[in-house]
Design a protein around this motif. Structure first.
Motif, short mmCIF file in Angstrom:
data_model
loop_
_atom_site.label_atom_id
_atom_site.label_comp_id
_atom_site.label_asym_id
_atom_site.label_seq_id
_atom_site.Cartn_x
_atom_site.Cartn_y
_atom_site.Cartn_z
N LEU A 20 0.82 -1.21 0.00
CA LEU A 20 0.00 0.00 0.00
C LEU A 20 0.85 1.27 0.00
O LEU A 20 0.34 2.36 -0.24
N PHE A 79 -8.62 0.39 0.74
CA PHE A 79 -7.58 -0.36 0.04
C PHE A 79 -7.21 -1.54 0.93
O PHE A 79 -7.08 -1.39 2.15
N ASP A 81 -4.38 -4.85 1.21
CA ASP A 81 -3.20 -5.58 0.74
C ASP A 81 -3.12 -6.90 1.48
O ASP A 81 -2.86 -6.94 2.68
#
Length: 311
Positions: A20, A79, A81
């Protein structure tokens, strides 16, 4: 009214990694698993450039008239990851969550940003099963073997209705749009320790109560709008790809608009925008212009009478 750049809430996880940072997130945060971009979640709110919490800066009128009957801001975007496999988990429906947890359930969708070779996601059961078979698989560590595995690549999108057992596989980076809920029932988590050093809590009985036990069939996008990648009663998601071009959007009184740059750079409402940036436009902001070479994920509230609640 301007577009407001948001500072996300960052979350360390047992399965997070370091990818990220390529989206502008703090590289000093170890095992960064999630960056909550548009978040009204108490204690994990996004902030404006002036340091204010988004919930302090905007009242309910900023949500839009389509949120008039909603008790709180309806959407959360992130987001994610996955450097390691996430837990095998399931989310409840609104009906179950309101009856048993006093909050709303979770419908969500994933927009794939990056994937290592052979990486993928687990979605739903590969064959119809029963609760006892699922219980035994969760207890003996074979729950993943009952799930459908989908190899993924950048640009794909997947809807995860409540009740769908799922897990993000190692090597996947994605953008998640979800109902604003933190309810997750874990079926299996590889015995991984939490921050207290003990294996993380499982929620087997609740998970079995809400899990869909039929074979999973991926919902196909039948929209005639090529930019529309997700439509549920809770959110509407478009992807706009600008190639040194300009796109004008109009934010009326019915809904806010969230714009997240997942690739490239340009300008949004005249402000420099780069990969990883998220902007919030309150309802009734009017016309906004995006230009440059970049990919935008746009999230707003749908016309609810045109959507059907996921089962």
């Amino acid at each position: 009214m301007p577009a407001y750049r948001l500072t996300p809430s960052l979350h360390t996880t047992p399965w997070g990694g370091d990818r990220l940072r390529t989206y502008g997130k703090d590289p000093a945060v170890p095992t960064l698993g999630e960056s909550w971009e548009l978040s009204f979640v108490p204690g994990a709110e996004s902030r404006l450039d002036d340091g204010r919490k988004i919930s302090d800066a905007f009242g309910k009128e900023a949500y839009g008239t389509r949120a008039a009957d909603m008790p709180f801001f309806p959407v959360l975007t992130k987001f994610i990851d996955a450097a390691r496999d996430l837990s095998v988990q399931v989310h409840p429906s609104d009906a179950y969550a309101l009856a048993h947890e006093g909050q709303y359930g979770k419908c969500e969708m994933w927009y794939i940003l990056d994937a290592a070779k052979d990486a993928g996601i687990y979605l739903g059961l590969s064959e119809k099963t029963d609760a006892e078979t699922l219980r035994h698989a969760a207890l003996d560590g074979t729950a993943q073997h009952l799930l459908r595995f989908f190899p993924v690549k950048a640009g794909e999108s997947y809807l995860i209705p409540p009740g769908t057992i799922h897990a993000i596989g190692a090597g996947v980076v994605l953008f998640e749009i979800q109902e604003n809920s933190t309810l997750t029932y874990r079926l299996y988590d590889y015995g991984r320790p939490g921050t207290d050093g003990k294996p993380r809590e499982l929620h087997l009985e609740k998970a079995l109560a809400v899990a869909t036990l039929d074979r999973y069939t991926k919902a196909e996008n039948s929209s005639s709008d090529p930019t529309l990648i997700g439509l549920t009663p809770y959110f509407e998601t478009h992807v706009y790809k600008l190639n040194f071009t300009k796109r004008e959007l109009f934010v009326d009184k019915t809904s806010f608009l969230s714009l997240t740059v997942t690739e490239g750079e340009g300008r949004i409402d005249g402000q420099i925008s780069k990969k990883g940036d998220t902007f919030f436009l309150p309802a009734n902001s009017g016309r906004v212009t995006a230009e440059g070479k970049m990919t935008l994920v746009a999230v707003s509230l749908p016309e609810r009478e045109k959507t059907e609640a996921p089962s």
